[in-house]
Design an enzyme around this catalytic site. Structure first.
Site, PDB file in Angstrom:
ATOM      1  N   LYS A  97      -1.542   8.076 -25.367  1.00 18.09           N
ATOM      2  CA  LYS A  97      -0.972   8.874 -26.377  1.00 18.09           C
ATOM      3  C   LYS A  97      -1.382   7.726 -27.946  1.00 18.09           C
ATOM      4  O   LYS A  97      -1.071   8.061 -28.958  1.00 18.09           O
ATOM      5  CB  LYS A  97       0.784   8.657 -26.083  1.00 18.09           C
ATOM      6  CG  LYS A  97       1.383   9.788 -25.737  1.00 18.09           C
ATOM      7  CD  LYS A  97       2.881   9.567 -25.170  1.00 18.09           C
ATOM      8  CE  LYS A  97       3.314   9.215 -23.892  1.00 18.09           C
ATOM      9  NZ  LYS A  97       4.808   9.097 -24.466  1.00 18.09           N
TER      10      LYS A  97
ATOM     11  N   ARG B  96      -2.294   6.014 -12.178  1.00 19.21           N
ATOM     12  CA  ARG B  96      -2.293   6.746 -13.462  1.00 19.21           C
ATOM     13  C   ARG B  96      -3.795   8.503 -13.330  1.00 19.21           C
ATOM     14  O   ARG B  96      -4.865   7.589 -12.359  1.00 19.21           O
ATOM     15  CB  ARG B  96      -3.248   5.899 -14.295  1.00 19.21           C
ATOM     16  CG  ARG B  96      -1.876   5.625 -15.036  1.00 19.21           C
ATOM     17  CD  ARG B  96      -1.678   4.388 -15.940  1.00 19.21           C
ATOM     18  NE  ARG B  96      -2.349   5.387 -17.440  1.00 19.21           N
ATOM     19  CZ  ARG B  96      -1.808   5.412 -18.319  1.00 19.21           C
ATOM     20  NH1 ARG B  96      -0.289   4.783 -17.910  1.00 19.21           N
ATOM     21  NH2 ARG B  96      -1.542   6.053 -19.531  1.00 19.21           N
TER      22      ARG B  96
ATOM     23  N   GLU C 118       8.849   9.000 -22.723  1.00 20.82           N
ATOM     24  CA  GLU C 118       9.413   8.938 -23.919  1.00 20.82           C
ATOM     25  C   GLU C 118       8.328   9.796 -25.161  1.00 20.82           C
ATOM     26  O   GLU C 118       7.962   9.587 -25.734  1.00 20.82           O
ATOM     27  CB  GLU C 118       8.289   7.541 -24.438  1.00 20.82           C
ATOM     28  CG  GLU C 118       9.158   5.681 -23.612  1.00 20.82           C
ATOM     29  CD  GLU C 118       7.975   4.723 -24.272  1.00 20.82           C
ATOM     30  OE1 GLU C 118       7.666   4.395 -23.529  1.00 20.82           O
ATOM     31  OE2 GLU C 118       8.225   4.661 -25.115  1.00 20.82           O
TER      32      GLU C 118
HETATM   33  P1  ATP Z   1       0.656   6.525 -22.283  1.00 20.11           P
HETATM   34  O1  ATP Z   1       0.276   5.575 -21.561  1.00 20.11           O
HETATM   35  O2  ATP Z   1      -0.603   7.876 -22.805  1.00 20.11           O
HETATM   36  O3  ATP Z   1       1.445   6.889 -23.694  1.00 20.11           O
HETATM   37  P2  ATP Z   1       3.014   6.250 -21.152  1.00 20.11           P
HETATM   38  O4  ATP Z   1       3.143   5.515 -19.372  1.00 20.11           O
HETATM   39  O5  ATP Z   1       3.714   5.422 -22.197  1.00 20.11           O
HETATM   40  O6  ATP Z   1       2.175   6.485 -21.759  1.00 20.11           O
HETATM   41  P3  ATP Z   1       5.934   7.907 -20.569  1.00 20.11           P
HETATM   42  O7  ATP Z   1       6.086   9.198 -21.613  1.00 20.11           O
HETATM   43  O8  ATP Z   1       6.099   7.024 -20.591  1.00 20.11           O
HETATM   44  O9  ATP Z   1       4.017   7.214 -21.119  1.00 20.11           O
HETATM   45  O10 ATP Z   1       5.484   8.606 -19.305  1.00 20.11           O
HETATM   46  C1  ATP Z   1       6.233   9.622 -18.681  1.00 20.11           C
HETATM   47  C2  ATP Z   1       5.818   9.738 -17.397  1.00 20.11           C
HETATM   48  O11 ATP Z   1       4.283  10.079 -16.996  1.00 20.11           O
HETATM   49  C3  ATP Z   1       5.704   8.361 -17.086  1.00 20.11           C
HETATM   50  O12 ATP Z   1       6.702   8.648 -15.740  1.00 20.11           O
HETATM   51  C4  ATP Z   1       4.402   8.003 -16.551  1.00 20.11           C
HETATM   52  O13 ATP Z   1       3.859   6.862 -15.638  1.00 20.11           O
HETATM   53  C5  ATP Z   1       3.595   9.343 -16.348  1.00 20.11           C
HETATM   54  N1  ATP Z   1       2.217   9.196 -17.079  1.00 20.11           N
HETATM   55  C6  ATP Z   1       1.770   8.549 -17.857  1.00 20.11           C
HETATM   56  N2  ATP Z   1       0.442   8.284 -17.911  1.00 20.11           N
HETATM   57  C7  ATP Z   1       0.284   8.853 -16.597  1.00 20.11           C
HETATM   58  C8  ATP Z   1      -1.281   9.312 -16.586  1.00 20.11           C
HETATM   59  N3  ATP Z   1      -2.254   8.854 -16.753  1.00 20.11           N
HETATM   60  N4  ATP Z   1      -1.365   9.326 -15.374  1.00 20.11           N
HETATM   61  C9  ATP Z   1      -0.315  10.107 -14.875  1.00 20.11           C
HETATM   62  N5  ATP Z   1       0.538  10.241 -14.947  1.00 20.11           N
HETATM   63  C10 ATP Z   1       1.443   9.737 -15.556  1.00 20.11           C
HETATM   64 MG    MG Z   2       5.478   4.407 -21.502  1.00 22.82          MG
END
Ligand code: ATP
Ligand code: MG
Length: 559
Positions: free
Chosen positions: A273, A263, A37
């Site tokens: 984020k 994760r 995102e």
């Molecule tokens: P955050 O919780 O930091 O906002 P998010 O999951 O909302 O992260 P996205 O932009 O939706 O962020 O993530 C893009 C991809 O990265 C998704 O497939 C998500 O599962 C993966 N991802 C995000 N954080 C992690 C993490 N800590 N470890 C592994 N993969 C991750």
């Molecule tokens: Mg997300």
């Protein structure tokens, strides 16, 4: 990429893919995607997801898409899109074709929403968000049907068209899937699939005032792109039945399968984020790319290498069990790479003047030192020696502690790669501060010690006149606590390490650093690994400490 990567033992996702390939599923194709995102900069957790998605595609001669999941325009921006593209490229990966956007599929997603209405599987609901929450029940209480659930198809089509035309205010109503308000899985209790948002979208402008919910867009976007293995993190496991429901109830072109992995969490930092944005917005750090941030841009600026970050992601592995990885492991991966690949240099961070009284004024002698002690191919560097030198204040002690291996009154030490000097006199200012050492050098010690000659130790140095002024930014871990999020009664920002940044203004680096470019990396002998920062000017280099030579935290923890 290299063959080594292709011979690595398969993780559980690779095992699934190999078995799918053996069975000839998906026409023998592997298509993955990385779906961020664009609502912030990527962090080390995303690096793991990137390495997994792109690495998997490479390993099985497939392709990996970069798709921005841009269903929430109020939180998103072009700046984030640009940074994410730069970060993926920096890590060394290429996405298939053009960058994709979920918003590319808004027309199709809208048509599918209409399809659900036509099938009697979606309805426009006028409950307010508070009411909807109340109707939804909770983990222990089944939900109740919305009073709007049994609207006719015609009415729903008309209302949804009005939603789309901008006839309603935000929050006035929403489109919901008609699934099961009593399902033990909360995600199946008639989830919202479209909401009204009277906002501009960074890609579609003012074309839409209704936007699909992430859960409605995500799986269908995968289907449109023919993604064969939708890899995501474990928190989406509970959403999988919903994604499957959509795919089953819509005429989608493919049926992607979702697989979840745990994760990545690293101690002494935060990987969210939202929290990282707080650090930026509230000026706890200088920006998303502050070298203390666990963001990919922060790590890049700090001097981490793409190979080291990739190796780290490989080392932590891909599993379904949650765990926190030690920051020391990431730092070790960086150190390992830089030890092999960073040229050596000398830099005095807190200079103390040394006058070599028996060395002729105005004379300069150029010593040749290897750029790397174990890698001859890096070649040699030229280091000038003169009468006025600078050494580290810490490398001199007037009252020497036991086992002191550096300079002290009357003692001799070797200046790395040059001569042995003996300290003859300590000069102090009126306040009693040591401002200069008067020393003498021994010409027979040039380059190496003659037999039987035993200086106290070896210190690094630069020639005062022939050195480059620089500012050195010493970085340490951003938080003092292993789990800054651990104590829910406290704010994670309470645990920011006040010494996470120490700026040393009047440092002097070896002359060879003149003309260095942002991103160049060095090992400064005896002090650590460093990288040139883009803040550098013609008058002064700015240098970031990437990581120390040893893991000082491991030692602290053992004490
Ligand atoms: P955050 O919780 O930091 O906002 P998010 O999951 O909302 O992260 P996205 O932009 O939706 O962020 O993530 C893009 C991809 O990265 C998704 O497939 C998500 O599962 C993966 N991802 C995000 N954080 C992690 C993490 N800590 N470890 C592994 N993969 C991750
Ligand atoms: Mg997300």
């Amino acid at each position: 990429m290299s063959n080594i990567e292709n011979t690595k033992p398969a993780n559980f996702i690779h095992q699934i893919i190999e078995s799918d390939l053996e069975q000839g599923k998906n026409g023998g194709k592997v298509v993955t995607r990385f779906p961020p995102e664009p609502n912030g900069y990527l962090h080390i957790g995303h690096a793991k997801s990137i390495c997994l998605n792109f690495g998997t595609a490479e390993k099985y001669q497939g392709v990996c898409n970069l798709r921005f999941d841009d269903t929430n325009p109020t939180k998103e921006s072009q700046e984030y899109i640009d940074s994410i593209k730069a970060d993926v490229s920096w890590l060394g990966f290429n996405w298939d074709g053009e960058v994709r956007y979920t918003s590319d599929y808004f027309d199709q997603l809208h048509a599918w929403a209409v399809h659900l209405i036509e099938q009697g599987k979606a309805y426009v609901c006028d409950l307010s968000p508070e009411q909807a929450r109340e109707y939804r029940g909770d983990f222990n209480t089944p939900g109740r049907n919305s009073p709007y659930r049994d609207r006719s198809v015609e009415e729903n089509l008309a209302l949804f068209a009005q939603m789309k035309n901008g006839d309603f205010a935000e929050g006035a109503c929403s489109l919901r899937a008609k699934i099961d308000m009593t399902s033990p899985n909360m995600n199946l209790r008639d989830p919202m699939i479209y909401r009204i948002m009277h906002v501009q979208h960074h890609q579609t402008g003012d074309k839409w005032c209704i936007y699909p919910i992430y859960d409605f867009a995500h799986g269908q976007s995968d289907a449109i792109e023919g993604v064969t293995h939708s890899i995501c993190t474990l928190e989406f496991e509970d959403h999988r039945p919903l994604y499957e429901w959509f795919v089953e109830n819509l005429p989608v072109p493919a049926q992607p399968k979702q697989y979840e992995f745990s994760r990545l969490e690293v101690n002494y930092t935060v990987t969210s984020k939202r929290k990282l944005k707080q650090l930026v917005d509230e000026s706890f750090v200088s920006g998303w790319d502050d070298p203390r941030m666990p963001t990919i841009s922060g790590m890049r600026r700090r001097g981490y290498t793409p190979a080291a970050v990739r190796n780290f992601c490989e080392m932590v592995g891909v599993t379904r069990s949650n765990g926190v990885v030690d920051m020391g492991m990431l730092e070790a991966a960086i150190r390992d790479d830089l030890d092999k690949n960073a040229p050596r240099a000398m830099c005095v961070t807190q200079p103390l003047k040394v006058t070599v009284t028996n060395y002729p004024e105005g004379e300069v002698e150029w010593f040749e030192l290897p750029k790397h002690p174990k890698d001859e191919t890096m070649g040699m560097r030229k280091v000038p020696f003169s009468r006025e030198l600078l050494i580290e204040q810490d490398d001199f002690a007037e009252e020497k502690p036991r086992k002191w291996k550096r300079l002290a009154p009357g003692d001799a030490v070797r200046l790395r790669g040059a001569y042995v000097i003996t300290c003859d006199e300590v000069v102090k200012d009126d306040a009693g501060e040591i401002v200069e050492l008067k020393c003498s050098y021994d010409p027979i010690t040039k380059g190496q010690n003659p037999e039987g000659y035993k200086p106290n130790g070896v210190v690094h140095w630069v020639s005062a006149e022939h050195s480059v002024p620089c500012e050195v930014r010493m970085y340490d871990r951003l938080f003092t606590e292993e789990n800054p999020d651990g104590d829910k009664s406290r704010d994670f920002k309470d645990y920011i390490n006040p010494e996470s940044l120490v700026v040393l203004k009047d440092c002097r680096a070896e002359i060879g650093l003149q003309g260095s470019q942002a991103g160049d990396r060095f090992q400064f002998e005896r002090t650590g690994y460093f990288a040139i920062d883009a803040d550098s000017t013609d008058a002064s280099l700015v240098i970031n400490r990437t990581v120390g030579l040893r893991d000082s935290w491991a030692k602290l923890q053992k004490k």
